[in-house]
Design an enzyme around this catalytic site. Structure first.
Site, PDB file in Angstrom:
ATOM      1  N   SER A  76     -30.137  -3.164  57.139  1.00 42.36           N
ATOM      2  CA  SER A  76     -30.805  -3.342  55.837  1.00 42.36           C
ATOM      3  C   SER A  76     -31.226  -1.974  55.318  1.00 42.36           C
ATOM      4  O   SER A  76     -31.938  -1.242  56.008  1.00 42.36           O
ATOM      5  CB  SER A  76     -32.062  -4.200  55.976  1.00 42.36           C
ATOM      6  OG  SER A  76     -31.748  -5.477  56.465  1.00 42.36           O
TER       7      SER A  76
ATOM      8  N   ARG B  94     -41.861  -4.059  60.185  1.00 38.81           N
ATOM      9  CA  ARG B  94     -41.115  -2.789  60.216  1.00 38.81           C
ATOM     10  C   ARG B  94     -42.080  -1.596  60.262  1.00 38.81           C
ATOM     11  O   ARG B  94     -41.857  -0.566  59.623  1.00 38.81           O
ATOM     12  CB  ARG B  94     -40.200  -2.661  58.984  1.00 38.81           C
ATOM     13  CG  ARG B  94     -39.142  -3.741  58.847  1.00 38.81           C
ATOM     14  CD  ARG B  94     -38.118  -3.673  59.971  1.00 38.81           C
ATOM     15  NE  ARG B  94     -36.983  -4.568  59.757  1.00 38.81           N
ATOM     16  CZ  ARG B  94     -36.886  -5.797  60.253  1.00 38.81           C
ATOM     17  NH1 ARG B  94     -37.861  -6.296  61.003  1.00 38.81           N
ATOM     18  NH2 ARG B  94     -35.811  -6.525  60.023  1.00 38.81           N
TER      19      ARG B  94
ATOM     20  N   GLU C 185     -35.889   1.095  54.138  1.00 35.69           N
ATOM     21  CA  GLU C 185     -36.209   0.948  55.568  1.00 35.69           C
ATOM     22  C   GLU C 185     -35.574   2.097  56.352  1.00 35.69           C
ATOM     23  O   GLU C 185     -36.136   2.602  57.325  1.00 35.69           O
ATOM     24  CB  GLU C 185     -35.667  -0.387  56.088  1.00 35.69           C
ATOM     25  CG  GLU C 185     -35.883  -0.578  57.575  1.00 35.69           C
ATOM     26  CD  GLU C 185     -35.148  -1.771  58.156  1.00 35.69           C
ATOM     27  OE1 GLU C 185     -35.427  -2.907  57.742  1.00 35.69           O
ATOM     28  OE2 GLU C 185     -34.290  -1.557  59.034  1.00 35.69           O
TER      29      GLU C 185
HETATM   30  P1  FAD Z   1     -32.699   6.016  65.459  1.00 34.51           P
HETATM   31  O1  FAD Z   1     -32.005   5.628  64.205  1.00 34.51           O
HETATM   32  O2  FAD Z   1     -32.038   6.983  66.354  1.00 34.51           O
HETATM   33  O3  FAD Z   1     -34.159   6.553  65.088  1.00 34.51           O
HETATM   34  C1  FAD Z   1     -34.921   5.882  64.101  1.00 34.51           C
HETATM   35  C2  FAD Z   1     -36.278   6.606  63.956  1.00 34.51           C
HETATM   36  O4  FAD Z   1     -37.048   6.434  65.138  1.00 34.51           O
HETATM   37  C3  FAD Z   1     -36.140   8.110  63.753  1.00 34.51           C
HETATM   38  O5  FAD Z   1     -37.180   8.519  62.884  1.00 34.51           O
HETATM   39  C4  FAD Z   1     -36.356   8.675  65.136  1.00 34.51           C
HETATM   40  O6  FAD Z   1     -36.838  10.025  65.150  1.00 34.51           O
HETATM   41  C5  FAD Z   1     -37.390   7.715  65.703  1.00 34.51           C
HETATM   42  N1  FAD Z   1     -37.252   7.598  67.153  1.00 34.51           N
HETATM   43  C6  FAD Z   1     -36.144   7.193  67.812  1.00 34.51           C
HETATM   44  N2  FAD Z   1     -36.379   7.173  69.135  1.00 34.51           N
HETATM   45  C7  FAD Z   1     -37.659   7.574  69.312  1.00 34.51           C
HETATM   46  C8  FAD Z   1     -38.482   7.754  70.449  1.00 34.51           C
HETATM   47  N3  FAD Z   1     -38.046   7.534  71.693  1.00 34.51           N
HETATM   48  N4  FAD Z   1     -39.759   8.170  70.267  1.00 34.51           N
HETATM   49  C9  FAD Z   1     -40.225   8.412  69.009  1.00 34.51           C
HETATM   50  N5  FAD Z   1     -39.482   8.256  67.894  1.00 34.51           N
HETATM   51  C10 FAD Z   1     -38.215   7.836  68.032  1.00 34.51           C
HETATM   52  N6  FAD Z   1     -33.438  -3.410  62.579  1.00 34.51           N
HETATM   53  C11 FAD Z   1     -34.212  -4.506  62.713  1.00 34.51           C
HETATM   54  O7  FAD Z   1     -35.442  -4.404  62.852  1.00 34.51           O
HETATM   55  N7  FAD Z   1     -33.671  -5.759  62.693  1.00 34.51           N
HETATM   56  C12 FAD Z   1     -32.345  -5.969  62.550  1.00 34.51           C
HETATM   57  O8  FAD Z   1     -31.893  -7.106  62.529  1.00 34.51           O
HETATM   58  C13 FAD Z   1     -31.500  -4.829  62.422  1.00 34.51           C
HETATM   59  N8  FAD Z   1     -30.168  -4.974  62.267  1.00 34.51           N
HETATM   60  C14 FAD Z   1     -29.371  -3.876  62.147  1.00 34.51           C
HETATM   61  C15 FAD Z   1     -27.985  -4.054  62.020  1.00 34.51           C
HETATM   62  C16 FAD Z   1     -27.137  -2.973  61.920  1.00 34.51           C
HETATM   63  C17 FAD Z   1     -25.658  -3.204  61.781  1.00 34.51           C
HETATM   64  C18 FAD Z   1     -27.686  -1.659  61.969  1.00 34.51           C
HETATM   65  C19 FAD Z   1     -26.766  -0.464  61.899  1.00 34.51           C
HETATM   66  C20 FAD Z   1     -29.051  -1.454  62.079  1.00 34.51           C
HETATM   67  C21 FAD Z   1     -29.917  -2.570  62.163  1.00 34.51           C
HETATM   68  N9  FAD Z   1     -31.315  -2.427  62.286  1.00 34.51           N
HETATM   69  C22 FAD Z   1     -32.107  -3.536  62.440  1.00 34.51           C
HETATM   70  C23 FAD Z   1     -31.923  -1.079  62.287  1.00 34.51           C
HETATM   71  C24 FAD Z   1     -31.888  -0.398  63.693  1.00 34.51           C
HETATM   72  O9  FAD Z   1     -31.068  -1.130  64.557  1.00 34.51           O
HETATM   73  C25 FAD Z   1     -33.284  -0.302  64.291  1.00 34.51           C
HETATM   74  O10 FAD Z   1     -34.155   0.443  63.459  1.00 34.51           O
HETATM   75  C26 FAD Z   1     -33.264   0.389  65.669  1.00 34.51           C
HETATM   76  O11 FAD Z   1     -34.481   0.200  66.354  1.00 34.51           O
HETATM   77  C27 FAD Z   1     -32.968   1.874  65.573  1.00 34.51           C
HETATM   78  O12 FAD Z   1     -32.761   2.373  66.877  1.00 34.51           O
HETATM   79  P2  FAD Z   1     -32.061   3.771  67.086  1.00 34.51           P
HETATM   80  O13 FAD Z   1     -32.118   4.072  68.533  1.00 34.51           O
HETATM   81  O14 FAD Z   1     -30.733   3.771  66.495  1.00 34.51           O
HETATM   82  O15 FAD Z   1     -33.071   4.707  66.287  1.00 34.51           O
HETATM   83  N1  EPU Z   2     -29.383 -13.223  50.317  1.00 35.15           N
HETATM   84  C1  EPU Z   2     -28.659 -13.325  49.151  1.00 35.15           C
HETATM   85  N2  EPU Z   2     -27.684 -12.403  48.905  1.00 35.15           N
HETATM   86  C2  EPU Z   2     -27.408 -11.394  49.771  1.00 35.15           C
HETATM   87  C3  EPU Z   2     -28.150 -11.278  50.962  1.00 35.15           C
HETATM   88  C4  EPU Z   2     -29.149 -12.225  51.215  1.00 35.15           C
HETATM   89  O1  EPU Z   2     -28.888 -14.214  48.347  1.00 35.15           O
HETATM   90  O2  EPU Z   2     -26.502 -10.609  49.478  1.00 35.15           O
HETATM   91  C5  EPU Z   2     -30.398 -14.237  50.616  1.00 35.15           C
HETATM   92  C6  EPU Z   2     -29.919 -15.160  51.749  1.00 35.15           C
HETATM   93  O3  EPU Z   2     -29.142 -16.211  51.266  1.00 35.15           O
HETATM   94  C7  EPU Z   2     -31.200 -15.648  52.346  1.00 35.15           C
HETATM   95  C8  EPU Z   2     -32.151 -14.453  52.138  1.00 35.15           C
HETATM   96  O4  EPU Z   2     -31.568 -13.617  51.135  1.00 35.15           O
HETATM   97  O5  EPU Z   2     -31.694 -16.746  51.622  1.00 35.15           O
HETATM   98  C9  EPU Z   2     -32.422 -13.657  53.402  1.00 35.15           C
HETATM   99  O6  EPU Z   2     -31.172 -13.183  53.935  1.00 35.15           O
HETATM  100  P1  EPU Z   2     -30.946 -12.947  55.514  1.00 35.15           P
HETATM  101  O7  EPU Z   2     -31.351 -14.154  56.290  1.00 35.15           O
HETATM  102  O8  EPU Z   2     -29.565 -12.424  55.696  1.00 35.15           O
HETATM  103  O9  EPU Z   2     -32.009 -11.842  55.895  1.00 35.15           O
HETATM  104  P2  EPU Z   2     -32.444 -10.503  55.158  1.00 35.15           P
HETATM  105  O10 EPU Z   2     -33.779 -10.700  54.542  1.00 35.15           O
HETATM  106  O11 EPU Z   2     -31.357  -9.986  54.296  1.00 35.15           O
HETATM  107  C10 EPU Z   2     -33.732  -9.663  57.262  1.00 35.15           C
HETATM  108  C11 EPU Z   2     -33.896  -8.368  57.991  1.00 35.15           C
HETATM  109  C12 EPU Z   2     -32.695  -8.137  58.901  1.00 35.15           C
HETATM  110  C13 EPU Z   2     -32.630  -9.275  59.913  1.00 35.15           C
HETATM  111  C14 EPU Z   2     -32.494 -10.602  59.154  1.00 35.15           C
HETATM  112  C15 EPU Z   2     -32.557 -11.790  60.084  1.00 35.15           C
HETATM  113  C16 EPU Z   2     -35.249  -6.872  56.634  1.00 35.15           C
HETATM  114  C17 EPU Z   2     -35.258  -5.699  55.721  1.00 35.15           C
HETATM  115  N3  EPU Z   2     -34.030  -7.268  57.051  1.00 35.15           N
HETATM  116  O12 EPU Z   2     -32.593  -9.531  56.432  1.00 35.15           O
HETATM  117  O13 EPU Z   2     -32.893  -6.921  59.606  1.00 35.15           O
HETATM  118  O14 EPU Z   2     -31.530  -9.113  60.777  1.00 35.15           O
HETATM  119  O15 EPU Z   2     -33.594 -10.737  58.211  1.00 35.15           O
HETATM  120  O16 EPU Z   2     -33.853 -11.952  60.544  1.00 35.15           O
HETATM  121  O17 EPU Z   2     -36.300  -7.396  56.973  1.00 35.15           O
HETATM  122  C18 EPU Z   2     -32.552  -4.570  59.434  1.00 35.15           C
HETATM  123  O18 EPU Z   2     -33.787  -4.474  59.445  1.00 35.15           O
HETATM  124  O19 EPU Z   2     -31.777  -3.580  59.403  1.00 35.15           O
HETATM  125  C19 EPU Z   2     -31.959  -5.911  59.465  1.00 35.15           C
HETATM  126  C20 EPU Z   2     -30.647  -6.138  59.401  1.00 35.15           C
END
Ligand code: FAD
Ligand code: EPU
Length: 348
Positions: A233, A163, A328
């Protein structure tokens, strides 16, 4: 280009909190982006480049200009061994992943359904289900805000981490990602070692079976931002020493942790869950009842509700496990990026 004054931010970030900014503009070309930065009318205002706002919490009115990235366009080329994608920064990431899987291209399937723009993907090196952007990224094109020229950074120069990337450090506020280059080997190798993907039968593995499984898992666990505002997250998974982990393991034999270099990355969701936070509310904010790492806009939450709930969560985890959680989600305050401590201080 149309500038919207005193614009609502409700529809441009996935927490969907009622918040406003001084001005908002959508840009579709690099030339427009440069014009906005060079226009004397906006020169004194703080500026924030926004993708889909899926990793953002606006803690108060933003007294600045929001620039929404809508740089569109995807180019696919190939060599004997690889497919190469040049993707402009405003392209929707989850649509790009589906588009590539639909064409039979492998490599992005584990990163399905991560909301946001392609240009935002390198900022925090998005990751899920065993793959991170850095595994497929070849280069990142940036607009340098001191020279207004476009420069190409190699993957190595992006200094990707968990991240993390150079865009949060040395290039913070100095560059806008205008395009990314992805490289996908034609000889596809599945990445199915992450927990729930292990059970997929090996003989049926393909980019689309992994894509479908990732989509199914995500849909069952993570709240859909169009129905319940959230930013994924809320906290990062903390990385602690082996000694610290061993001490916790003796007390909590079910603690979830993974080796990460010489340290252990602990599942923050598990820690928060153990503190009995699932479903806990603060005003209109709630810890998601199925995924404790996600805070949702449950019922017209204010940013203050989210901040107070995040603080309670962080404090409880610190008291019980001696682990300090870091958020995050990026926080934007009145005229500058802020963090949980400073945003809470601003409340008193
Ligand atoms: P924004 O929220 O619009 O911007 C985020 C930051 O980046 C801000 O500081 C912004 O100024 C900067 N920024 C944006 N665009 C640019 C650019 N072109 N140049 C320079 N800076 C820029 N993240 C994960 O890593 N893994 C996941 O599994 C994951 N799951 C998610 C699930 C849900 C339901 C949600 C809501 C979010 C999740 N995220 C996850 C977080 C999010 O999807 C990522 O951080 C994504 O890359 C954000 O993109 P955005 O366009 O919405 O960025
Ligand atoms: N867990 C619990 N209770 C909960 C949630 C999770 O016990 O309420 C346990 C799960 O059972 C599992 C472990 O925690 O053993 C990890 O959970 P999960 O696989 O759902 O992943 P996570 O660590 O919660 C991370 C990323 C996600 C990404 C998933 C899958 C971060 C901060 N989050 O979540 O990214 O989608 O792994 O790779 O690294 C995001 O960054 O916004 C995001 C959603």
């Amino acid at each position: 280009m149309q500038f919207h004054l005193n614009a609502s931010l409700k529809n441009v970030h996935t927490f969907s909190i009622d918040q406003t900014c001084d001005a908002l503009v959508e840009v579709t070309t690099i030339e427009e982006l440069i014009m906005v930065y060079q226009d004397p009318k906006w020169s004194t205002l703080p500026k924030l480049i926004l993708g889909k706002g899926s990793n953002m919490l606006f803690t108060e009115h933003f007294a600045g200009l929001i620039i929404v990235n809508q740089l569109a366009g995807i180019t696919l080329t190939e060599t004997e061994s690889h497919h190469h994608l040049h993707v402009n920064g405003g392209e929707d990431w989850p649509s790009l992943v589906k588009w590539s899987v639909d064409r039979g291209l492998g490599g992005l399937e584990n990163l399905a359904m991560i909301p946001g723009c392609s240009g935002s993907a390198p900022i925090q090196n998005i990751g899920a289900y065993g793959v991170e952007l850095q595994d497929v990224c070849e280069y990142v094109d940036i607009l340098c805000l001191d020279t207004y020229t476009v420069k190409r950074l190699s993957k190595k120069e992006c200094l990707f981490g968990y991240r993390d990337s150079i865009f949060k450090h040395a290039l913070y506020g100095k560059a806008i990602v205008v395009a990314i280059g992805l490289t996908l080997p034609k000889e596809w190798k599945p990445c199915n070692h992450y927990g729930p993907l292990k059970s997929l039968p090996t003989e049926t593995l393909s980019p689309s079976t992994i894509f479908n499984e990732v989509c199914a898992i995500r849909s069952s666990k993570l709240p859909d931002p169009s129905k319940q505002g959230n930013a994924g997250s809320f906290f990062k998974n903390p990385v602690i020493t082996k000694d610290h982990f061993d001490r916790l393991l003796a007390l909590y034999p079910n603690i979830v942790g993974y080796e990460s270099n010489d340290m252990i990355k602990v599942a923050a969701g598990w820690l928060i869950d153990q503190c009995q936070f699932k479903g806990v509310t603060e005003g209109g904010a709630q810890v998601h009842p199925n995924q404790a790492l996600v805070i949702i806009n449950y019922d017209q939450a204010s940013a203050i509700d989210i901040l107070k709930l995040a603080d309670r969560v962080r404090q409880s985890v610190l008291n019980k496990f001696d682990i300090q959680l870091e958020h995050e989600v990026r926080f934007m305050g009145r005229d500058n990026e802020t963090n949980l401590d400073r945003a809470l201080e601003a409340l008193v």
